[in-house]
Motif scaffolding. Structure first.
Motif, PDB file in Angstrom:
ATOM      1  N   ARG A  64       0.841  -1.209   0.000  1.00  0.00           N
ATOM      2  CA  ARG A  64       0.000   0.000   0.000  1.00  0.00           C
ATOM      3  C   ARG A  64       0.873   1.254   0.000  1.00  0.00           C
ATOM      4  O   ARG A  64       0.612   2.228  -0.714  1.00  0.00           O
ATOM      5  CB  ARG A  64      -0.933   0.016   1.214  1.00  0.00           C
ATOM      6  N   GLU A  65       1.937   1.219   0.806  1.00  0.00           N
ATOM      7  CA  GLU A  65       2.829   2.370   0.901  1.00  0.00           C
ATOM      8  C   GLU A  65       3.511   2.655  -0.440  1.00  0.00           C
ATOM      9  O   GLU A  65       3.620   3.812  -0.860  1.00  0.00           O
ATOM     10  CB  GLU A  65       3.872   2.106   1.992  1.00  0.00           C
ATOM     11  N   ALA A  66       3.964   1.623  -1.119  1.00  0.00           N
ATOM     12  CA  ALA A  66       4.619   1.806  -2.416  1.00  0.00           C
ATOM     13  C   ALA A  66       3.665   2.447  -3.430  1.00  0.00           C
ATOM     14  O   ALA A  66       4.042   3.374  -4.155  1.00  0.00           O
ATOM     15  CB  ALA A  66       5.140   0.468  -2.938  1.00  0.00           C
ATOM     16  N   ALA A  67       2.434   1.963  -3.483  1.00  0.00           N
ATOM     17  CA  ALA A  67       1.443   2.544  -4.400  1.00  0.00           C
ATOM     18  C   ALA A  67       1.149   3.995  -4.024  1.00  0.00           C
ATOM     19  O   ALA A  67       1.040   4.865  -4.894  1.00  0.00           O
ATOM     20  CB  ALA A  67       0.162   1.712  -4.388  1.00  0.00           C
ATOM     21  N   ASP A  68       1.058   4.264  -2.717  1.00  0.00           N
ATOM     22  CA  ASP A  68       0.813   5.630  -2.256  1.00  0.00           C
ATOM     23  C   ASP A  68       1.941   6.578  -2.652  1.00  0.00           C
ATOM     24  O   ASP A  68       1.697   7.732  -2.997  1.00  0.00           O
ATOM     25  CB  ASP A  68       0.620   5.671  -0.735  1.00  0.00           C
ATOM     26  N   PHE A  69       3.196   6.110  -2.589  1.00  0.00           N
ATOM     27  CA  PHE A  69       4.322   6.954  -2.991  1.00  0.00           C
ATOM     28  C   PHE A  69       4.175   7.385  -4.443  1.00  0.00           C
ATOM     29  O   PHE A  69       4.431   8.548  -4.787  1.00  0.00           O
ATOM     30  CB  PHE A  69       5.660   6.220  -2.816  1.00  0.00           C
ATOM     31  N   CYS A  70       3.781   6.466  -5.305  1.00  0.00           N
ATOM     32  CA  CYS A  70       3.608   6.805  -6.725  1.00  0.00           C
ATOM     33  C   CYS A  70       2.574   7.909  -6.893  1.00  0.00           C
ATOM     34  O   CYS A  70       2.807   8.882  -7.623  1.00  0.00           O
ATOM     35  CB  CYS A  70       3.178   5.574  -7.519  1.00  0.00           C
ATOM     36  N   ARG A  71       1.461   7.771  -6.236  1.00  0.00           N
ATOM     37  CA  ARG A  71       0.388   8.768  -6.372  1.00  0.00           C
ATOM     38  C   ARG A  71       0.772  10.097  -5.721  1.00  0.00           C
ATOM     39  O   ARG A  71       0.423  11.170  -6.221  1.00  0.00           O
ATOM     40  CB  ARG A  71      -0.907   8.210  -5.794  1.00  0.00           C
ATOM     41  N   ILE A  91      10.773   2.355  -4.408  1.00  0.00           N
ATOM     42  CA  ILE A  91       9.734   3.141  -5.089  1.00  0.00           C
ATOM     43  C   ILE A  91       9.742   4.573  -4.552  1.00  0.00           C
ATOM     44  O   ILE A  91       9.642   5.537  -5.314  1.00  0.00           O
ATOM     45  CB  ILE A  91       8.339   2.491  -4.925  1.00  0.00           C
ATOM     46  N   TRP A  92       9.895   4.720  -3.256  1.00  0.00           N
ATOM     47  CA  TRP A  92       9.964   6.037  -2.616  1.00  0.00           C
ATOM     48  C   TRP A  92      11.124   6.857  -3.184  1.00  0.00           C
ATOM     49  O   TRP A  92      11.016   8.064  -3.383  1.00  0.00           O
ATOM     50  CB  TRP A  92      10.100   5.820  -1.110  1.00  0.00           C
ATOM     51  N   LYS A  93      12.233   6.198  -3.475  1.00  0.00           N
ATOM     52  CA  LYS A  93      13.404   6.880  -4.029  1.00  0.00           C
ATOM     53  C   LYS A  93      13.245   7.144  -5.531  1.00  0.00           C
ATOM     54  O   LYS A  93      13.640   8.197  -6.032  1.00  0.00           O
ATOM     55  CB  LYS A  93      14.651   6.021  -3.808  1.00  0.00           C
ATOM     56  N   MET A  94      12.701   6.188  -6.257  1.00  0.00           N
ATOM     57  CA  MET A  94      12.647   6.280  -7.712  1.00  0.00           C
ATOM     58  C   MET A  94      11.526   7.183  -8.226  1.00  0.00           C
ATOM     59  O   MET A  94      11.686   7.820  -9.269  1.00  0.00           O
ATOM     60  CB  MET A  94      12.522   4.886  -8.325  1.00  0.00           C
ATOM     61  N   ALA A  95      10.401   7.229  -7.532  1.00  0.00           N
ATOM     62  CA  ALA A  95       9.256   8.004  -8.035  1.00  0.00           C
ATOM     63  C   ALA A  95       9.612   9.476  -8.258  1.00  0.00           C
ATOM     64  O   ALA A  95       9.370  10.003  -9.355  1.00  0.00           O
ATOM     65  CB  ALA A  95       8.059   7.852  -7.096  1.00  0.00           C
ATOM     66  N   PRO A  96      10.202  10.183  -7.289  1.00  0.00           N
ATOM     67  CA  PRO A  96      10.550  11.580  -7.574  1.00  0.00           C
ATOM     68  C   PRO A  96      11.659  11.702  -8.621  1.00  0.00           C
ATOM     69  O   PRO A  96      11.691  12.673  -9.389  1.00  0.00           O
ATOM     70  CB  PRO A  96      10.993  12.140  -6.217  1.00  0.00           C
ATOM     71  N   ALA A  97      12.555  10.733  -8.663  1.00  0.00           N
ATOM     72  CA  ALA A  97      13.619  10.767  -9.677  1.00  0.00           C
ATOM     73  C   ALA A  97      13.017  10.677 -11.078  1.00  0.00           C
ATOM     74  O   ALA A  97      13.468  11.366 -12.003  1.00  0.00           O
ATOM     75  CB  ALA A  97      14.613   9.634  -9.439  1.00  0.00           C
ATOM     76  N   ILE A  98      11.988   9.861 -11.241  1.00  0.00           N
ATOM     77  CA  ILE A  98      11.300   9.755 -12.536  1.00  0.00           C
ATOM     78  C   ILE A  98      10.592  11.067 -12.865  1.00  0.00           C
ATOM     79  O   ILE A  98      10.657  11.565 -13.983  1.00  0.00           O
ATOM     80  CB  ILE A  98      10.297   8.571 -12.529  1.00  0.00           C
ATOM     81  N   VAL A  99       9.905  11.650 -11.877  1.00  0.00           N
ATOM     82  CA  VAL A  99       9.209  12.922 -12.088  1.00  0.00           C
ATOM     83  C   VAL A  99      10.162  13.977 -12.648  1.00  0.00           C
ATOM     84  O   VAL A  99       9.822  14.730 -13.555  1.00  0.00           O
ATOM     85  CB  VAL A  99       8.539  13.416 -10.781  1.00  0.00           C
ATOM     86  N   PHE A 100      11.383  14.013 -12.120  1.00  0.00           N
ATOM     87  CA  PHE A 100      12.341  15.024 -12.544  1.00  0.00           C
ATOM     88  C   PHE A 100      13.177  14.595 -13.750  1.00  0.00           C
ATOM     89  O   PHE A 100      14.172  15.225 -14.078  1.00  0.00           O
ATOM     90  CB  PHE A 100      13.232  15.442 -11.378  1.00  0.00           C
ATOM     91  N   GLY A 101      12.765  13.527 -14.425  1.00  0.00           N
ATOM     92  CA  GLY A 101      13.367  13.158 -15.697  1.00  0.00           C
ATOM     93  C   GLY A 101      14.675  12.403 -15.626  1.00  0.00           C
ATOM     94  O   GLY A 101      15.436  12.399 -16.584  1.00  0.00           O
ATOM     95  N   ASN A 102      14.938  11.760 -14.493  1.00  0.00           N
ATOM     96  CA  ASN A 102      16.173  11.001 -14.351  1.00  0.00           C
ATOM     97  C   ASN A 102      16.056   9.597 -14.922  1.00  0.00           C
ATOM     98  O   ASN A 102      14.972   9.035 -15.027  1.00  0.00           O
ATOM     99  CB  ASN A 102      16.544  10.888 -12.863  1.00  0.00           C
ATOM    100  N   THR A 103      17.192   9.040 -15.261  1.00  0.00           N
ATOM    101  CA  THR A 103      17.315   7.634 -15.600  1.00  0.00           C
ATOM    102  C   THR A 103      17.728   6.917 -14.321  1.00  0.00           C
ATOM    103  O   THR A 103      18.543   7.426 -13.554  1.00  0.00           O
ATOM    104  CB  THR A 103      18.398   7.443 -16.681  1.00  0.00           C
TER     105      THR A 103
END
Length: 195
Positions: A78-85, A122-134
């Motif tokens: 649940r926490e991982a899905a919440d981080f994405c949203r 997921i908590w680490k990667m989600a904002p990295a994706i938002v900001f256009g990182n690989t």
């Protein structure tokens, strides 16, 4: 797992593999600029749905591979899905306030632990994706199958090829080659000092 049952196999990356991957990602960085923010956030929204859709398999892997109780596994899912949203909503707010640019970021390294092998990466990667990182994700060597499942869900979310990259192996053997590479832009590490 707790009973030494074989539940899967994986191949460990080498320092040469890491160097080659990061060199390729750096060379292809200009292609990231063409991936609009609205598509990045849509991929995060789809990833949240995929996490929820795969709840049973994820709970089983979290239990078998990471030793989580089913109750704790469900909470982590649940926490991982919440981080994405959450990061999707943050991106929407930042765009409305003109505080985020539609440019490509850099190469973001994510080294994640065995005890929260889904929620923390997921908590680490989600904002990295938002900001256009690989992303280059190195999960704990004791949870490679969860890393593989995260990779499969990112792919199914519509993430363009090469945006998420999974490398498996021992942190003590691969850590320096990942951390010290001159083309990397950022690192997020959760783990022990031993590693």
């Amino acid at each position: 797992p707790y009973n030494s049952q074989n539940i899967g196999s994986w191949s460990a990356a080498t320092e040469h593999d890491i160097a080659k991957l990061i060199k390729i990602l750096n060379k292809n960085k200009p292609n990231q600029i063409s991936w609009p923010l609205c598509e990045r956030t849509a991929a995060l929204t789809r990833l949240a749905s995929l996490i929820e859709k795969n709840v049973f398999e994820l709970a089983w892997l979290l239990s078998i591979e990471a030793g989580r109780t089913i109750e704790d596994a469900l909470s982590e899912i649940r926490e991982a899905a919440d981080f994405c949203r959450y990061y999707t909503s943050c991106a929407t707010k930042l765009v409305s306030e003109n505080q985020i640019e539609e440019t490509a970021g850099g190469i973001f390294l994510c080294i994640s632990p065995w005890n929260f092998p889904l929620a923390i990466p997921i908590w680490k990667m989600a904002p990295a994706i938002v900001f256009g990182n690989t992303i280059v994700h190195k999960p704990a060597s004791s949870t490679p199958l969860l890393g593989k499942m995260i990779a499969e869900m990112w792919e199914a979310s519509g993430l363009p090829g090469g945006v998420y990259n999974l490398v498996t192996g021992s942190g003590s053997e691969l850590g320096d080659s990942i951390i010290d590479h001159p083309y990397t832009s950022a690192l997020s590490f959760t783990g022990s000092t031993y590693i």
